[in-house]
Scaffold this active site. Structure first.
Site, PDB file in Angstrom:
ATOM      1  CD  GLU A 145      10.509  12.843  11.934  1.00  0.00           C
ATOM      2  OE1 GLU A 145      11.380  12.260  11.283  1.00  0.00           O
ATOM      3  OE2 GLU A 145       9.457  12.293  12.330  1.00  0.00           O
TER       4      GLU A 145
ATOM      5  CB  CYS B 165      13.359   9.049   9.330  1.00  0.00           C
ATOM      6  SG  CYS B 165      11.670   8.787   8.806  1.00  0.00           S
TER       7      CYS B 165
ATOM      8  CD  GLU C 283      12.718   4.431   8.883  1.00  0.00           C
ATOM      9  OE1 GLU C 283      12.705   5.336   9.750  1.00  0.00           O
ATOM     10  OE2 GLU C 283      12.638   4.645   7.678  1.00  0.00           O
TER      11      GLU C 283
ATOM     12  CE  LYS D 187      -1.803   2.812   2.886  1.00  0.00           C
ATOM     13  NZ  LYS D 187      -1.853   4.047   2.051  1.00  0.00           N
TER      14      LYS D 187
END
Length: 459
Positions: A361, A269, A235, A160
């Protein structure tokens, strides 16, 4: 168009122009049920195939991807806004991952364990159907991180892609068929997370979920998998430090710093968004760094000279803007005006380490610079975050490099470099940056179950 788009379709926008690139049907729960049934049937035959045959088909898949790198790269530019150079690398990385995984098929062996009264052997058997939920920041390579080793280990894969970036995934599925990968073994189901993604996570016929994305969504997926005792690899987010000691090559460290957090427009990331500089070198480092930030070329992703493109969406643009408000001291580059989700390269100085821009973040082209006093202080600041994905440190002292590398709580560290990801080495995070490891020599085993068999030799 997005205001009136039916819920059973996805609109793909070009982030550089805001123009509609494609309208893609969104998969329903019924579509997921049907795909899992098809995948399970295809997987049984694939697992029974000779290892050499599986390896041969994966290498053929890699060769077909290689022949279509430019087409895949242009799709990535259109749907994700990546620079053309980055997009070509990403398509090439898919090829390399398939080649690397193919080399592991015939080495996926068990063990013979000494026991009394007989012999004991282990077998590494495929899990079955693997659900992969890929992100929009690196749509092709991160999908292939799971796709390649999962197929190599004898599994079927249902992918997906992110709602904003389904086009390269759909094309990869077509190329797989062209290469001779059996029908239904690799399927792509574009769709919404709350529908297609949830159906994939909750389906009893899916043996494992591999998810890359935000920590918030990762926790939700992990909870659903826990309820079903379903395997999961996550992750997730990062807030990676770039630690610069005074004994480092300051010129080299300053020259490398801009693209350590501006590559892919900071939507990474592993981006080194917390630049920690020893106080005695702080002023000199900033003096060298500022021109590098201001000179980054932001613009048309198809221009070979462009270093940074747009953000993925208006929502992401507004998120990034929300972190750089008020009277923050900044050093900024330039970005285009007009259509597109543009934000300039931005460096924030003089901010408290606990401020949101320094602690959370941002996922955009924004970094903070913070001073530290000594080695102990550097480690304290580096670890003062809920994340632990990646990081860098710059020093000429090998002993210090080893001490600090061992002390920083992160899964992937580089010394005098910002390189985090290689397909032949393991990748993954500490703390809330994720669970499990991808890539590297053990990638295939993450998609297997160990079966132990004891054979008695006693009369």
């Amino acid at each position: 168009m997005s205001d009136v788009l039916a819920p059973d379709h996805l609109e793909v926008l070009n982030p550089a122009t805001e123009e509609t690139v494609a309208i893609v049907p969104a998969a329903t729960r019924d579509d997921v049920d049907a795909a899992v049934a098809r995948a399970a049937a295809a997987q049984r035959a694939w697992a029974a195939a000779a290892p050499a045959d599986r390896a041969r088909l994966l290498r053929r898949f890699a060769a077909v991807v290689d022949a279509n790198i430019e087409e895949l790269a242009l799709l990535e530019v259109r749907e994700a806004g990546h620079t053309i150079g980055n997009a070509r690398w990403e398509a090439g990385n898919v090829r390399d991952l398939l080649d690397f995984a193919a080399g592991g098929v015939e080495r996926l062996s068990g063990r013979q364990i000494p026991v009394a009264g007989g012999i004991d052997v282990t077998f590494l058997e495929p899990l079955g159907v693997i659900g992969v939920i890929a992100p929009w920041n690196f749509p092709m390579p991160i999908a292939a991180w799971a796709l390649a080793p999962a197929l190599a280990a004898g599994n079927a894969v249902i992918l997906k892609p992110a709602e904003t970036t389904p086009l390269t995934a759909l094309r990869l599925a077509e190329l797989a068929l062209e290469a001779g990968i059996p029908e239904h073994l690799f399927q792509v189901l574009p769709g919404r997370g709350a529908v297609t993604g949830d159906a994939l996570v909750e389906h009893p016929g899916v043996a494992k979920i591999v998810f890359t994305g935000s920590t918030r969504v990762g926790k939700q997926i992990m909870a659903k998998c826990a309820d079903r005792v379903k395997r999961v690899t996550l992750e997730l987010g990062g807030k990676s430090p770039n630690i610069v000691f005074a004994d480092a090559d300051i010129e080299a460290a300053a020259a490398a710093a801009p693209m350590s957090f501006l590559d892919n427009t900071g939507q990474d990331c592993c981006a080194r968004t917390r630049i920690l500089v020893q106080r005695s070198a702080y002023d000199r480092f900033l003096e060298l760094l500022a021109p590098g930030i201001e000179s980054v070329l932001v613009g048309d992703p198809l221009d070979e000279k462009t270093q940074m493109g747009p953000l993925i969406s208006r929502a992401q643009l507004e998120r990034v803007r929300s972190y750089v408000t008020g009277d923050l001291t900044t050093i900024r580059g330039k970005a285009p005006e007009g259509p597109g989700f543009w934000y300039p390269p931005t460096l924030v100085t003089g901010v408290d380490p606990t401020a949101p821009v320094a602690a959370e973040e941002v996922f955009g082209p924004v970094a903070v610079v913070l001073p530290f006093e000594d080695e102990e202080d550097a480690v304290r600041l580096a670890n003062a975050t809920e994340y632990g994905l990646s990081g860098s440190l710059w020093t000429r002292d090998v002993g210090r490099a080893l001490r600090v590398s061992r002390a920083v709580a992160a899964g992937n560290l580089s010394v005098n470099s910002h390189s985090s990801v290689r397909y032949w080495t393991p990748f993954g995070g500490y703390k809330q940056s994720g669970l499990g490891r991808e890539l590297g020599p053990d990638a295939l085993t993450a998609f297997t179950e160990t079966k132990n068999v004891f054979i008695s030799t006693e009369a």
